[in-house]
Design a protein around this motif. Structure first.
Motif, PDB file in Angstrom:
ATOM      1  N   ILE A 176      19.647   6.684  44.537  1.00 17.05           N
ATOM      2  CA  ILE A 176      19.087   6.119  45.943  1.00 17.05           C
ATOM      3  C   ILE A 176      17.792   7.258  46.072  1.00 17.05           C
ATOM      4  N   SER A 177      17.989   8.573  45.893  1.00 18.68           N
ATOM      5  CA  SER A 177      16.818   9.240  45.843  1.00 18.68           C
ATOM      6  C   SER A 177      15.575   8.893  45.168  1.00 18.68           C
ATOM      7  N   MET A 223      21.730  14.096  44.974  1.00 18.46           N
ATOM      8  CA  MET A 223      20.280  14.244  45.605  1.00 18.46           C
ATOM      9  C   MET A 223      19.804  15.456  44.863  1.00 18.46           C
ATOM     10  N   VAL A 224      20.252  16.532  44.800  1.00 17.21           N
ATOM     11  CA  VAL A 224      19.902  17.828  44.158  1.00 17.21           C
ATOM     12  C   VAL A 224      19.590  17.689  42.671  1.00 17.21           C
ATOM     13  N   LEU A 225      20.396  17.114  42.041  1.00 14.02           N
ATOM     14  CA  LEU A 225      20.046  16.653  40.572  1.00 14.02           C
ATOM     15  C   LEU A 225      18.820  15.894  40.578  1.00 14.02           C
ATOM     16  N   TYR A 226      18.577  14.988  41.457  1.00 15.53           N
ATOM     17  CA  TYR A 226      17.308  14.114  41.182  1.00 15.53           C
ATOM     18  C   TYR A 226      16.129  15.031  41.735  1.00 15.53           C
ATOM     19  N   ARG A 227      16.553  15.789  42.504  1.00 17.43           N
ATOM     20  CA  ARG A 227      15.150  16.805  43.173  1.00 17.43           C
ATOM     21  C   ARG A 227      14.823  17.805  41.944  1.00 17.43           C
ATOM     22  N   LEU A 228      15.811  18.212  41.153  1.00 14.55           N
ATOM     23  CA  LEU A 228      15.601  19.390  39.996  1.00 14.55           C
ATOM     24  C   LEU A 228      15.410  18.718  38.789  1.00 14.55           C
ATOM     25  N   ARG A 229      15.279  17.539  38.604  1.00 16.86           N
ATOM     26  CA  ARG A 229      15.421  16.635  37.411  1.00 16.86           C
ATOM     27  C   ARG A 229      14.105  17.077  36.561  1.00 16.86           C
ATOM     28  N   GLY A 230      14.741  17.222  35.151  1.00 18.11           N
ATOM     29  CA  GLY A 230      13.550  17.550  34.056  1.00 18.11           C
ATOM     30  C   GLY A 230      14.267  18.026  32.882  1.00 18.11           C
ATOM     31  N   PRO A 231      13.613  18.346  31.795  1.00 15.01           N
ATOM     32  CA  PRO A 231      14.506  18.718  30.664  1.00 15.01           C
ATOM     33  C   PRO A 231      15.108  20.147  30.811  1.00 15.01           C
ATOM     34  N   ARG A 232      14.561  20.883  31.542  1.00 11.97           N
ATOM     35  CA  ARG A 232      14.944  22.309  31.772  1.00 11.97           C
ATOM     36  C   ARG A 232      16.168  22.231  32.702  1.00 11.97           C
ATOM     37  N   THR A 233      16.404  21.347  33.489  1.00 11.82           N
ATOM     38  CA  THR A 233      17.553  21.132  34.237  1.00 11.82           C
ATOM     39  C   THR A 233      18.718  20.539  33.553  1.00 11.82           C
ATOM     40  N   PHE A 234      18.628  19.504  32.708  1.00 13.90           N
ATOM     41  CA  PHE A 234      19.619  18.868  32.091  1.00 13.90           C
ATOM     42  C   PHE A 234      19.507  19.498  30.442  1.00 13.90           C
ATOM     43  N   ALA A 235      20.117  20.743  30.573  1.00 18.03           N
ATOM     44  CA  ALA A 235      20.090  21.413  29.044  1.00 18.03           C
ATOM     45  C   ALA A 235      21.635  21.927  28.986  1.00 18.03           C
ATOM     46  N   TRP A 236      21.953  22.070  27.608  1.00 18.94           N
ATOM     47  CA  TRP A 236      23.286  22.344  27.054  1.00 18.94           C
ATOM     48  C   TRP A 236      23.817  23.625  27.723  1.00 18.94           C
ATOM     49  N   TYR A 237      23.025  24.438  27.902  1.00 13.80           N
ATOM     50  CA  TYR A 237      23.593  25.845  28.443  1.00 13.80           C
ATOM     51  C   TYR A 237      23.931  25.679  29.763  1.00 13.80           C
TER      52      TYR A 237
END
Length: 238
Positions: free
Chosen positions: A45-46, A195-209
């Motif tokens: 929704i964001s 909402m936070v995950l959408y605001r911080l979305r990007g390759p560095r946000t969704f990483a295995w570590y």
């Protein structure tokens, strides 16, 4: 579309993690699905608000998201399932004002009106509730309106969303679920996490570590008896 698929995959993984931990925390499977749904909803929704050119179009899209499907569902409940299950004669069931009150109340999200005449699925107080999951729709609508209001006021910033996440976690801790407004506050943490995950979305946000750290945090919340409170922080990422 890539962001949407990523959000859905994250939500599916989060659901699996939550299901695996249910033996440590009495969270029903249906509740787990609701938490994951609201996390995904906060993300998507964001995205919808940001990519929709007009706030009014956004509201129209949200209404179309809820009401056509709701009306179809209610018609099936009233005119297909109800006549099959009711203990009343069919003519009496169809002539009862309560049958149509159920339809009219629920179509405007007054979901406390949740029984049809003569319809009982099993003994007990909740055995006569028709389509119990409808309780979440007013909460969903309230959270849509919250996001809309923040967006119109240009307040969809990371600090504001983190404040919402904190408030939602506090509501989980205080267990505000009960009334429609209280339940919306209880679900706020999951929606705000999306909402936070959408605001911080990007390759560095969704990483295995980060996923490993989230899994560790979720695991540590179990012996601390903070699994439900910790899920918006850790489980929503997974």
């Amino acid at each position: 579309m890539r962001s949407a698929r990523r959000a859905l995959s994250l939500g599916t993984a989060g659901s699996a993690a939550l299901g695996a931990a249910q033996q440590f925390r009495p969270v029903a499977a249906g509740g787990a699905g609701v938490f994951v749904f609201f996390t995904i909803s906060g993300y998507l929704i964001s995205q919808s608000f940001e990519t929709t050119p007009s706030p009014l179009v956004f509201l129209a899209k949200r209404a179309l998201r809820i009401f056509p499907g709701l009306l179809g569902c209610l018609l099936v409940c009233v005119f297909a399932i109800g006549p099959l299950v009711t203990t009343l004669p069919l003519g009496e069931y169809l002539a009862s004002p309560e049958t149509y009150r159920f339809l009219l109340h629920n179509v405007v999200l007054d979901v406390d009106y949740n029984r049809l005449p003569g319809v009982v699925f099993w003994p007990g107080n909740i055995g006569g509730i028709v389509n119990g999951p409808l309780w979440s729709l007013p909460c969903e609508a309230l959270l849509y309106l919250m996001l809309f209001g923040l967006g119109v006021c240009r307040l969809l910033s990371l600090p504001v969303i983190l404040l919402l996440l904190s408030a939602g976690i506090a509501c989980l801790w205080l267990d505000t679920a009960g009334t429609t407004f209280g339940s919306a506050l209880w679900l706020l943490g999951f929606f705000a996490a999306g909402m936070v995950l959408y605001r911080l979305r990007g390759p560095r946000t969704f990483a295995w570590y980060w996923a490993v750290l989230a899994l560790i945090g979720l695991a540590l919340s179990i012996p601390a008896r903070l699994f439900l409170v910790g899920f918006p922080l850790f489980g929503s990422y997974l």
